[in-house]
Design a protein around this motif. Sequence first.
Motif, mmCIF file in Angstrom:
data_model
loop_
_atom_site.group_PDB
_atom_site.id
_atom_site.type_symbol
_atom_site.label_atom_id
_atom_site.label_comp_id
_atom_site.label_asym_id
_atom_site.label_seq_id
_atom_site.Cartn_x
_atom_site.Cartn_y
_atom_site.Cartn_z
ATOM 1 N N ASP A 26 0.830 -1.208 0.000
ATOM 2 C CA ASP A 26 0.000 0.000 0.000
ATOM 3 C C ASP A 26 0.864 1.258 0.000
ATOM 4 O OD1 ASP A 26 -2.259 -1.571 -0.005
ATOM 5 O OD2 ASP A 26 -2.696 -1.317 2.148
ATOM 6 N N GLN A 27 1.953 1.246 0.788
ATOM 7 C CA GLN A 27 2.854 2.400 0.826
ATOM 8 C C GLN A 27 3.516 2.614 -0.537
ATOM 9 O OE1 GLN A 27 5.455 1.302 4.062
ATOM 10 N NE2 GLN A 27 4.201 2.350 5.609
ATOM 11 N N ALA A 29 2.332 1.645 -3.453
ATOM 12 C CA ALA A 29 1.299 2.113 -4.381
ATOM 13 C C ALA A 29 1.031 3.604 -4.177
ATOM 14 C CB ALA A 29 0.019 1.303 -4.211
ATOM 15 N N GLU A 30 0.987 4.036 -2.922
ATOM 16 C CA GLU A 30 0.753 5.461 -2.628
ATOM 17 C C GLU A 30 1.915 6.311 -3.134
ATOM 18 O OE1 GLU A 30 -1.323 8.722 -1.613
ATOM 19 O OE2 GLU A 30 -2.047 6.665 -1.616
ATOM 20 N N ARG A 33 1.481 6.632 -6.794
ATOM 21 C CA ARG A 33 0.400 7.591 -7.094
ATOM 22 C C ARG A 33 0.911 9.028 -6.969
ATOM 23 N NH1 ARG A 33 -2.416 4.144 -3.688
ATOM 24 N NH2 ARG A 33 -3.699 2.691 -4.848
ATOM 25 N N ASN A 34 1.664 9.287 -5.902
ATOM 26 C CA ASN A 34 2.207 10.635 -5.687
ATOM 27 C C ASN A 34 3.161 11.022 -6.823
ATOM 28 O OD1 ASN A 34 0.793 10.977 -3.306
ATOM 29 N ND2 ASN A 34 2.470 10.281 -2.006
ATOM 30 N N GLN A 37 1.187 11.807 -9.890
ATOM 31 C CA GLN A 37 0.546 13.119 -9.778
ATOM 32 C C GLN A 37 1.556 14.244 -10.027
ATOM 33 O OE1 GLN A 37 -2.769 13.647 -9.534
ATOM 34 N NE2 GLN A 37 -2.185 15.754 -9.986
#
Length: 104
Positions: A26-27, A29-30, A33-34, A37
């Motif tokens: 999850d970390q 993936a985040e 994502r960042n 972005q």
Amino acid sequence: MNIVVIVVIVAIVVAIAVVLWKRRADQKAEALRNQAQEHRDDARASQIAATRQETEANALAAKAKADLVKAEEQRNAAAVKREVASDLNVHADNIDPDVPNTSP
């Protein structure tokens, strides 16, 4: 009884490992994502800069075109003035008694 305790301990260790693995995924993936972005934001900023640059180029081209038209108008006006000056010289020569008249 010892086997049950070992199985329970192994199950707990596996459960902790799965939770930690999931948390790490999850970390990651985040973080991705960042990063994505940030790339989108950079792309948006580049697009805005390109649009502004294109607008400035179009404005310069329009000004250059207007300057070209103005220069052509000035050339035409100068040609008209030369023609008027030439006609005035011819007329002056025609009416001046000191200039020999070459017309028949």
